[in-house]
Design a protein around this motif. Sequence first.
Motif, short mmCIF file in Angstrom:
data_model
loop_
_atom_site.label_atom_id
_atom_site.label_comp_id
_atom_site.label_asym_id
_atom_site.label_seq_id
_atom_site.Cartn_x
_atom_site.Cartn_y
_atom_site.Cartn_z
N TYR A 515 24.32 -21.77 15.30
CA TYR A 515 24.69 -23.28 15.58
C TYR A 515 23.21 -24.18 15.26
CZ TYR A 515 28.86 -22.12 18.20
OH TYR A 515 29.98 -21.52 18.62
N PRO A 516 23.55 -25.59 15.03
CA PRO A 516 22.10 -26.40 14.79
C PRO A 516 22.03 -26.51 16.46
CG PRO A 516 24.14 -27.62 14.50
CD PRO A 516 24.69 -26.24 14.66
N VAL A 517 20.47 -27.14 16.51
CA VAL A 517 20.09 -27.51 17.85
C VAL A 517 19.43 -28.58 17.75
CG1 VAL A 517 18.48 -26.61 19.49
CG2 VAL A 517 19.85 -24.71 18.51
N ILE A 518 19.50 -29.53 19.07
CA ILE A 518 18.80 -30.52 19.28
C ILE A 518 17.92 -30.61 20.39
CG2 ILE A 518 18.93 -33.18 19.58
CD1 ILE A 518 21.44 -33.19 17.80
N MET A 519 16.79 -30.30 20.26
CA MET A 519 15.96 -30.48 21.53
C MET A 519 15.62 -31.84 22.34
SD MET A 519 13.40 -27.48 20.04
CE MET A 519 12.03 -28.03 21.22
N LEU A 545 25.78 -36.74 27.49
CA LEU A 545 25.32 -37.05 26.00
C LEU A 545 25.30 -35.69 25.30
CD1 LEU A 545 24.86 -39.33 23.86
CD2 LEU A 545 22.73 -39.01 24.53
N GLU A 546 24.60 -34.69 26.05
CA GLU A 546 24.61 -33.51 25.31
C GLU A 546 25.99 -32.76 25.22
OE1 GLU A 546 20.48 -34.98 26.48
OE2 GLU A 546 22.64 -34.74 27.46
N GLN A 547 26.99 -33.08 26.26
CA GLN A 547 28.24 -32.76 26.14
C GLN A 547 28.98 -33.28 24.76
OE1 GLN A 547 29.57 -30.18 27.52
NE2 GLN A 547 28.94 -30.09 29.36
N TYR A 548 28.64 -34.47 24.62
CA TYR A 548 29.03 -35.08 23.27
C TYR A 548 28.53 -34.29 21.99
CZ TYR A 548 29.62 -38.40 19.42
OH TYR A 548 29.89 -38.85 18.24
N LEU A 549 27.35 -34.11 22.24
CA LEU A 549 26.43 -33.17 20.91
C LEU A 549 27.23 -31.97 20.73
CD1 LEU A 549 23.05 -34.20 21.45
CD2 LEU A 549 24.26 -34.92 19.70
N ALA A 550 27.58 -31.21 22.02
CA ALA A 550 28.24 -29.83 22.05
C ALA A 550 29.56 -30.04 21.38
CB ALA A 550 28.43 -29.25 23.29
N GLN A 551 30.32 -30.97 21.45
CA GLN A 551 31.75 -31.33 20.94
C GLN A 551 31.36 -31.47 19.58
OE1 GLN A 551 34.24 -34.55 22.82
NE2 GLN A 551 33.52 -35.46 21.24
N GLU A 552 30.30 -31.94 19.06
CA GLU A 552 29.96 -32.01 17.80
C GLU A 552 29.53 -31.01 16.72
OE1 GLU A 552 30.91 -35.37 16.09
OE2 GLU A 552 31.93 -35.33 17.89
N GLY A 553 29.18 -29.80 17.65
CA GLY A 553 28.89 -28.53 17.36
C GLY A 553 27.46 -28.24 17.26
N TYR A 554 27.00 -29.03 18.03
CA TYR A 554 25.37 -28.66 18.44
C TYR A 554 25.27 -28.02 19.82
CZ TYR A 554 24.27 -32.39 14.81
OH TYR A 554 24.25 -33.15 13.77
N ILE A 555 24.23 -27.26 19.74
CA ILE A 555 23.51 -26.83 20.96
C ILE A 555 22.49 -27.70 21.31
CG2 ILE A 555 22.24 -25.06 22.24
CD1 ILE A 555 23.80 -22.90 20.72
N SER A 556 22.35 -28.18 22.66
CA SER A 556 21.26 -29.01 22.92
C SER A 556 20.33 -28.12 24.19
CB SER A 556 22.21 -30.28 23.99
OG SER A 556 22.42 -31.02 22.97
N VAL A 557 19.11 -28.47 23.94
CA VAL A 557 18.06 -27.49 24.64
C VAL A 557 17.20 -28.58 25.33
CG1 VAL A 557 16.24 -25.77 24.73
CG2 VAL A 557 18.51 -25.40 23.28
N CYS A 558 16.81 -28.31 26.52
CA CYS A 558 15.42 -29.10 26.99
C CYS A 558 14.60 -27.81 27.70
CB CYS A 558 16.06 -30.11 28.09
SG CYS A 558 14.69 -30.99 28.97
#
Length: 743
Positions: A515-519, A545-558
Amino acid sequence: MKQMKTRWLIFLLMMIPMSIVKAERLDIKTVVSGTLYGERLAAVTPLADGEQYAQMSKDGKQVIAYSYKTGKQTQVLFDVSTARGKKLERIDGYIMSPDGTRMLIQTETKMIYRRSFTAVYYLYSLRNNKLEPLSEGAAQQTPVFSPDGQMVAFVRENNIHLVKLLYDNAESQVTKDGKFNEIINGVPDWVNEEEFATNSSMVFTADSRQLCWVRYDERKVREFAFQWYKGLVPAKNEYADYPGFYRYKYPIAGADNAEVSVMSYDIKSHQTRQLQVPIDNDGYVPRIMATDDASKVAVVTLNRHQDMLRIYLANPLSTMSQLVIEDKAEKYVKEETLSTIRITKSHILLASERSGNNHLYIYSMTGKLLRHTEGQALEVTTLYGIDEATGNVYFAANESPKDFRQAVNQKIYVWTATGKINCIASREGFNSAIFSANFKYLIHIWSDANHPWQYALLNQQGKQLAMLIDNKSLLDQLGKYTLGTREFFCFTTAEGVELNGWMVKPANFDANRKYPVIMYQYGGPGSQQVLNTWGIGMAGQGALLEQYLAQEGYISVCVDNRGTGGRGAAFEKSTYLQLGLLESRDQVETALWLGKQQYIDSQRIGIWGWSYGGWNTLMSMSEGRPVFRAGVAIAPVTNFRYYDTIYTERFMRTPKENAQGYDEINPFARLKNMHGALLLCHGLADDNVHFRHTAEYAEALVQADIDFKMNVYTNRNHSISGGNTRNHLFRQAISFFNSEMKK
């Protein structure tokens, strides 16, 4: 590079109930629209009887009193439809008089800066149901009732005015030297408001005979100007033909601040005096506070380095002052310390990091230390107050700061007069409170990363008396969407630093995929983004908003890097004099650690952040290790030489004292290391982090022949909001990630 030691500790893994079948898809407009915010309890005021609290109705038409014991309505205090006199459609807020017989009704509110605003206030009598203007003049700022409830002081155009209610609301002008961009009486200037978290600098004495305030002489402070355009939503039609400028005093690091003094006004004799409070020539007065002794007001001072806090008790008549408390901090006093100061009839309460963790200290009114919480495994975050009848102190804290994993939870405690500390609200997650005036009851506010805010009434032992808001309907709304999992984790970097984080994975997560990641990060001193609360994420709302990104195929990390709060002074102050160095190093270490997980595509990791998070984004992308494919910096600081005195110097001292820290640790100095596609976003009317930051950095990128993209937002301040702005901002940022990270 030394191999990183990793340790995966998931201490929260839950999914919001959802229906996969026929699930709806989130869109950005829905995320920012507020439709999924849930119900909140707002504009709550504990009433003096200790048994009731007041709250403004959702439609802004009523102020209603409720029982702390049952949560049931007890009376309607104000109603726009039945009040006699001025007819109002709705109200923006209210202020109760000390005796509860009157109310100030706030209307026509116009924001100035983050906390300051003007409004048209009306006096409302609960006895005769009559509404009348507080003043026939222009709008007012920060009205304050006298303790006897018979007067109201307010500020208009930098001068203090006084209204005597027993004399047919006769109005007089207390000060006459106030002038925009020169002299301010009773309200702070821009930098004091922003960095000391206050919008008022004016109090009455306990006998209502003296009015005391802080006077700011900002004539030596340099002006900053930004341009206004006509724009839309709202349109500034006065600039339809030619743009205009807004000019105000903004001291950048190392420059002159406003000169401050403390004044008093004798209401009977009309005599104005300057109080003899020892203030450094370049020092601050971040607070002036009333006491129960008519002969004393409390004046809090800080030196320019902000490592020495002093509390004086000053006599408004004799003008003499006495030092009662001196708190010397290693490196700096946290701004949050100011909000914990309480002056009661017999005690002064203060939080301090003198022991290495944030603890509470109780003094007598003469400055004698009576007791403290040192030795307890707690990091105090909020002080609610002391019950003078019992000596019990109520506060919130992170449990066991030595266990970094506990930094994500906040609980509510009572510290008894005998020294015992008992937990009132211990539910895992984030607990906060609004106590009754007598501390017999509290409105308990709880959430965690998977459950939105709940509001319940508790007694002082922690027993639930009534549920006010459970937000189950919001959970039902969210159940319509395919939402991913929220997980908390921690890991150890190559430097041996243990860091906390959270992660949002897609609902259909497959550990065998890459998966691609957005931090997402903020990372500034004392901040915390990794908390077990519904407020997490770039747009809050349970990381929606991170749930929206998850829906788009991203894993979000903080991940909270070094310098962030909740883990003690050593961790928080490790970035002193070198902002950006360790923070960016930890974000890069996070990316490297993520790249070692089997389900992460190490070649597709992005990073974004807002304000200090924008600074951290740029610093991380140019740290030297090319781990980020793309980044988005929103309203970023790009050079702390451009930022304000109080915030910057608290952590960096002045440029003259720390030239190396300013000039060698910033995105300009790291341009040769910049790696990854970059999008810059900024509001043109940002009074906080000026557009100058992005403009100068963009020019440096151009001259270094580095490609980038940039979005600017007309007439928008640091929040970059209004109309369709926030929807556009997030859509552009995510479209940028899609174009750069899905190649």
